[in-house]
Motif scaffolding. Structure first.
Motif, PDB file in Angstrom:
ATOM      1  N   ARG A  41      -9.293   9.342  -3.525  1.00  0.00           N
ATOM      2  CA  ARG A  41      -9.135   8.951  -4.928  1.00  0.00           C
ATOM      3  C   ARG A  41      -9.038   7.433  -4.993  1.00  0.00           C
ATOM      4  NH1 ARG A  41      -4.816  12.776  -7.879  1.00  0.00           N
ATOM      5  NH2 ARG A  41      -5.926  11.863  -9.657  1.00  0.00           N
ATOM      6  N   ARG A  42     -10.183   6.786  -5.008  1.00  0.00           N
ATOM      7  CA  ARG A  42     -10.249   5.330  -4.893  1.00  0.00           C
ATOM      8  C   ARG A  42      -9.438   4.606  -5.977  1.00  0.00           C
ATOM      9  NH1 ARG A  42     -13.683   2.099  -2.105  1.00  0.00           N
ATOM     10  NH2 ARG A  42     -13.970  -0.043  -2.864  1.00  0.00           N
ATOM     11  N   GLY A  43      -9.590   5.030  -7.225  1.00  0.00           N
ATOM     12  CA  GLY A  43      -8.880   4.363  -8.322  1.00  0.00           C
ATOM     13  C   GLY A  43      -7.374   4.464  -8.190  1.00  0.00           C
ATOM     14  N   LEU A  44      -6.877   5.662  -7.911  1.00  0.00           N
ATOM     15  CA  LEU A  44      -5.444   5.871  -7.771  1.00  0.00           C
ATOM     16  C   LEU A  44      -4.903   5.097  -6.570  1.00  0.00           C
ATOM     17  CD1 LEU A  44      -2.830   7.265  -8.597  1.00  0.00           C
ATOM     18  CD2 LEU A  44      -3.514   9.242  -7.206  1.00  0.00           C
ATOM     19  N   GLY A  45      -5.676   5.089  -5.496  1.00  0.00           N
ATOM     20  CA  GLY A  45      -5.235   4.371  -4.299  1.00  0.00           C
ATOM     21  C   GLY A  45      -5.052   2.887  -4.566  1.00  0.00           C
ATOM     22  N   TRP A  46      -6.034   2.265  -5.249  1.00  0.00           N
ATOM     23  CA  TRP A  46      -5.919   0.846  -5.557  1.00  0.00           C
ATOM     24  C   TRP A  46      -4.783   0.579  -6.539  1.00  0.00           C
ATOM     25  CZ3 TRP A  46      -7.262  -3.030  -2.886  1.00  0.00           C
ATOM     26  CH2 TRP A  46      -8.402  -2.993  -2.066  1.00  0.00           C
ATOM     27  N   LEU A  47      -4.538   1.494  -7.464  1.00  0.00           N
ATOM     28  CA  LEU A  47      -3.434   1.328  -8.410  1.00  0.00           C
ATOM     29  C   LEU A  47      -2.103   1.300  -7.668  1.00  0.00           C
ATOM     30  CD1 LEU A  47      -2.266   1.202 -11.273  1.00  0.00           C
ATOM     31  CD2 LEU A  47      -2.325   3.719 -11.308  1.00  0.00           C
ATOM     32  N   VAL A  48      -1.925   2.228  -6.739  1.00  0.00           N
ATOM     33  CA  VAL A  48      -0.683   2.271  -5.960  1.00  0.00           C
ATOM     34  C   VAL A  48      -0.522   1.000  -5.134  1.00  0.00           C
ATOM     35  CG1 VAL A  48       0.535   3.474  -4.106  1.00  0.00           C
ATOM     36  CG2 VAL A  48      -0.614   4.788  -5.895  1.00  0.00           C
ATOM     37  N   ILE A  49      -1.623   0.525  -4.541  1.00  0.00           N
ATOM     38  CA  ILE A  49      -1.566  -0.699  -3.744  1.00  0.00           C
ATOM     39  C   ILE A  49      -1.183  -1.897  -4.615  1.00  0.00           C
ATOM     40  CG2 ILE A  49      -2.986  -2.369  -2.495  1.00  0.00           C
ATOM     41  CD1 ILE A  49      -4.442  -0.014  -1.209  1.00  0.00           C
ATOM     42  N   LEU A  50      -1.790  -2.020  -5.791  1.00  0.00           N
ATOM     43  CA  LEU A  50      -1.476  -3.143  -6.666  1.00  0.00           C
ATOM     44  C   LEU A  50      -0.030  -3.082  -7.159  1.00  0.00           C
ATOM     45  CD1 LEU A  50      -4.771  -3.356  -8.757  1.00  0.00           C
ATOM     46  CD2 LEU A  50      -3.979  -4.951  -6.986  1.00  0.00           C
ATOM     47  N   LEU A  51       0.457  -1.886  -7.483  1.00  0.00           N
ATOM     48  CA  LEU A  51       1.849  -1.735  -7.896  1.00  0.00           C
ATOM     49  C   LEU A  51       2.797  -2.111  -6.757  1.00  0.00           C
ATOM     50  CD1 LEU A  51       1.738   1.587  -9.965  1.00  0.00           C
ATOM     51  CD2 LEU A  51       2.038  -0.743 -10.842  1.00  0.00           C
ATOM     52  N   SER A  52       2.417  -1.735  -5.536  1.00  0.00           N
ATOM     53  CA  SER A  52       3.247  -2.069  -4.371  1.00  0.00           C
ATOM     54  C   SER A  52       3.304  -3.577  -4.158  1.00  0.00           C
ATOM     55  CB  SER A  52       2.686  -1.388  -3.121  1.00  0.00           C
ATOM     56  OG  SER A  52       2.623   0.009  -3.284  1.00  0.00           O
ATOM     57  N   LEU A  53       2.157  -4.234  -4.285  1.00  0.00           N
ATOM     58  CA  LEU A  53       2.120  -5.691  -4.122  1.00  0.00           C
ATOM     59  C   LEU A  53       2.948  -6.382  -5.209  1.00  0.00           C
ATOM     60  CD1 LEU A  53      -1.641  -6.220  -3.187  1.00  0.00           C
ATOM     61  CD2 LEU A  53       0.354  -6.508  -1.688  1.00  0.00           C
ATOM     62  N   ALA A  54       2.872  -5.867  -6.431  1.00  0.00           N
ATOM     63  CA  ALA A  54       3.678  -6.434  -7.513  1.00  0.00           C
ATOM     64  C   ALA A  54       5.169  -6.245  -7.225  1.00  0.00           C
ATOM     65  CB  ALA A  54       3.315  -5.774  -8.843  1.00  0.00           C
ATOM     66  N   GLY A  55       5.520  -5.077  -6.711  1.00  0.00           N
ATOM     67  CA  GLY A  55       6.914  -4.826  -6.359  1.00  0.00           C
ATOM     68  C   GLY A  55       7.413  -5.746  -5.260  1.00  0.00           C
ATOM     69  N   LEU A  56       6.566  -5.961  -4.231  1.00  0.00           N
ATOM     70  CA  LEU A  56       6.927  -6.867  -3.148  1.00  0.00           C
ATOM     71  C   LEU A  56       7.121  -8.284  -3.678  1.00  0.00           C
ATOM     72  CD1 LEU A  56       4.538  -5.614  -0.319  1.00  0.00           C
ATOM     73  CD2 LEU A  56       7.035  -5.527  -0.292  1.00  0.00           C
ATOM     74  N   TRP A  57       6.231  -8.716  -4.573  1.00  0.00           N
ATOM     75  CA  TRP A  57       6.331 -10.062  -5.136  1.00  0.00           C
ATOM     76  C   TRP A  57       7.624 -10.218  -5.936  1.00  0.00           C
ATOM     77  CZ3 TRP A  57       2.627 -14.183  -5.114  1.00  0.00           C
ATOM     78  CH2 TRP A  57       2.954 -15.258  -5.956  1.00  0.00           C
ATOM     79  N   LEU A  58       7.862  -9.301  -6.869  1.00  0.00           N
ATOM     80  CA  LEU A  58       9.028  -9.408  -7.744  1.00  0.00           C
ATOM     81  C   LEU A  58      10.342  -9.234  -6.996  1.00  0.00           C
ATOM     82  CD1 LEU A  58       7.731  -7.454 -10.859  1.00  0.00           C
ATOM     83  CD2 LEU A  58       8.014  -9.931 -10.633  1.00  0.00           C
ATOM     84  N   SER A  59      10.319  -8.482  -5.911  1.00  0.00           N
ATOM     85  CA  SER A  59      11.562  -8.233  -5.172  1.00  0.00           C
ATOM     86  C   SER A  59      12.043  -9.457  -4.412  1.00  0.00           C
ATOM     87  CB  SER A  59      11.377  -7.063  -4.195  1.00  0.00           C
ATOM     88  OG  SER A  59      10.472  -7.394  -3.158  1.00  0.00           O
ATOM     89  N   ALA A  60      11.282 -10.557  -4.469  1.00  0.00           N
ATOM     90  CA  ALA A  60      11.697 -11.796  -3.817  1.00  0.00           C
ATOM     91  C   ALA A  60      11.715 -12.960  -4.805  1.00  0.00           C
ATOM     92  CB  ALA A  60      10.770 -12.113  -2.640  1.00  0.00           C
ATOM     93  N   CYS A  61      11.843 -12.667  -6.103  1.00  0.00           N
ATOM     94  CA  CYS A  61      11.858 -13.716  -7.120  1.00  0.00           C
ATOM     95  C   CYS A  61      13.256 -13.881  -7.718  1.00  0.00           C
ATOM     96  CB  CYS A  61      10.879 -13.386  -8.253  1.00  0.00           C
ATOM     97  SG  CYS A  61       9.142 -13.496  -7.785  1.00  0.00           S
ATOM     98  N   VAL A  62      13.710 -15.110  -7.800  1.00  0.00           N
ATOM     99  CA  VAL A  62      15.008 -15.399  -8.408  1.00  0.00           C
ATOM    100  C   VAL A  62      15.056 -14.880  -9.841  1.00  0.00           C
ATOM    101  CG1 VAL A  62      16.488 -17.264  -9.260  1.00  0.00           C
ATOM    102  CG2 VAL A  62      15.531 -17.387  -6.957  1.00  0.00           C
ATOM    103  N   GLY A  63      13.958 -15.034 -10.570  1.00  0.00           N
ATOM    104  CA  GLY A  63      13.920 -14.578 -11.955  1.00  0.00           C
ATOM    105  C   GLY A  63      14.193 -13.094 -12.093  1.00  0.00           C
ATOM    106  N   MET A  64      13.601 -12.294 -11.223  1.00  0.00           N
ATOM    107  CA  MET A  64      13.844 -10.853 -11.266  1.00  0.00           C
ATOM    108  C   MET A  64      15.301 -10.545 -10.931  1.00  0.00           C
ATOM    109  SD  MET A  64      13.030  -7.799 -11.850  1.00  0.00           S
ATOM    110  CE  MET A  64      11.296  -8.027 -12.258  1.00  0.00           C
ATOM    111  N   GLY A  65      15.850 -11.260  -9.955  1.00  0.00           N
ATOM    112  CA  GLY A  65      17.256 -11.062  -9.615  1.00  0.00           C
ATOM    113  C   GLY A  65      18.161 -11.363 -10.790  1.00  0.00           C
ATOM    114  N   GLN A  66      17.865 -12.442 -11.522  1.00  0.00           N
ATOM    115  CA  GLN A  66      18.673 -12.796 -12.685  1.00  0.00           C
ATOM    116  C   GLN A  66      18.567 -11.749 -13.781  1.00  0.00           C
ATOM    117  OE1 GLN A  66      17.142 -16.708 -13.569  1.00  0.00           O
ATOM    118  NE2 GLN A  66      18.549 -17.721 -12.170  1.00  0.00           N
TER     119      GLN A  66
END
Length: 270
Positions: A41-66
């Protein structure tokens, strides 16, 4: 949750279980799931990957912590000058008040000193508690033993704090609670200790992100017989440009990690 871990005899697993559910590990798992889904399921797979990358990015941002701290944890405000003055008046009026500082970690051996030392967060809490004591005249208790994540051969944190308070700040602690391994035990053992000396009011010192859960634990342990006043610290905002708050950084990771850990602990009542 604590009761379940105790029943299973795996209380010492708490640090490991916590690490497994906190960022970034869940996002790494999602990346693997997304990669696997690309084939059928190519579309679903890329969606999960993009969501994961967004989560990794936000989980290391001061703004998200605040955002998490301010809108999810909602810590109380720092004590105002008027509140400190009222506390001073209460102490002068012979109200049995104690300032309770919660431990935030210790170093079994700091090579530069050649002896054990408090972790930066714990030292900052101690400093604020001693400052409040000088301003108000209330005696200080420090609560902290050997945490679940620490090596069992380390010194109790309260013992280390007592040495630093006396030798480096010139203010001996009145009470040391050195048996606790987590926040729930901080509350239970400390309230029991202070009740024996007739204390009816606690001024609780810990980081703002930790205060909601710590205050709740102490109020539960006190059962209404001891008033718990929150005195959060570490609430200062970063002075960097707002855009930098949304760029991953070590400070951002720590802030998000602390906030998510507290939210999970409140959710499972740990």
């Amino acid at each position: 949750m604590n009761g379940l871990l105790t029943l299973l005899g795996i209380e010492s697993w708490k640090p490991l279980l916590t690490a497994l559910v906190l960022p970034p590990l869940p996002f790494f798992l999602l990346l693997l799931i997304g990669a696997r889904l690309i084939l059928p399921r190519r579309g679903l797979g890329w969606l999960v990957i993009l969501l994961s990358l967004a989560g990794l990015w936000l989980s290391a941002c001061v703004g998200m912590g605040q955002v998490l701290v301010q809108f999810a944890l909602k810590p109380p405000a720092a004590l105002s000058a008027a509140a400190v003055a009222d506390l001073k008046a209460a102490v002068k009026g012979k109200e049995p008040v104690a300032i309770v500082v919660l431990g935030g970690g210790a170093e079994p051996l700091a090579p530069e000193y050649g002896i054990s030392n408090l972790a930066p967060a714990s030292l900052a809490r101690l400093r604020y508690g001693l400052w409040l004591s000088r301003e108000t005249g209330a005696p200080v208790a420090f609560s902290g033993g050997v945490g679940w994540a620490q090596s069992t051969d380390g010194k109790p944190e309260a013992e280390v704090a007592a040495r630093i308070a006396s030798r480096e700040f010139g203010q001996p602690l009145k009470w040391q609670e050195d048996r606790s391994r987590d926040t729930r035990e901080n509350a239970g053992h400390t309230v029991q200790l202070l009740k024996r000396d007739g204390i009816t009011r606690i001024v609780l010192v810990t980081d703002g992100w930790h205060m909601p859960r710590a205050q709740k634990m102490f109020e539960q342990a006190a059962g209404g017989s001891v008033k718990v006043d929150p005195a959060p610290m570490g609430l200062a905002q970063h002075t960097t440009r707002p855009a930098l708050d949304w760029i991953p950084s070590p400070a951002g990771y720590q802030k998000v990690h602390n906030a998510v850990r507290e939210l999970l602990a409140l959710l499972v009542r740990a």
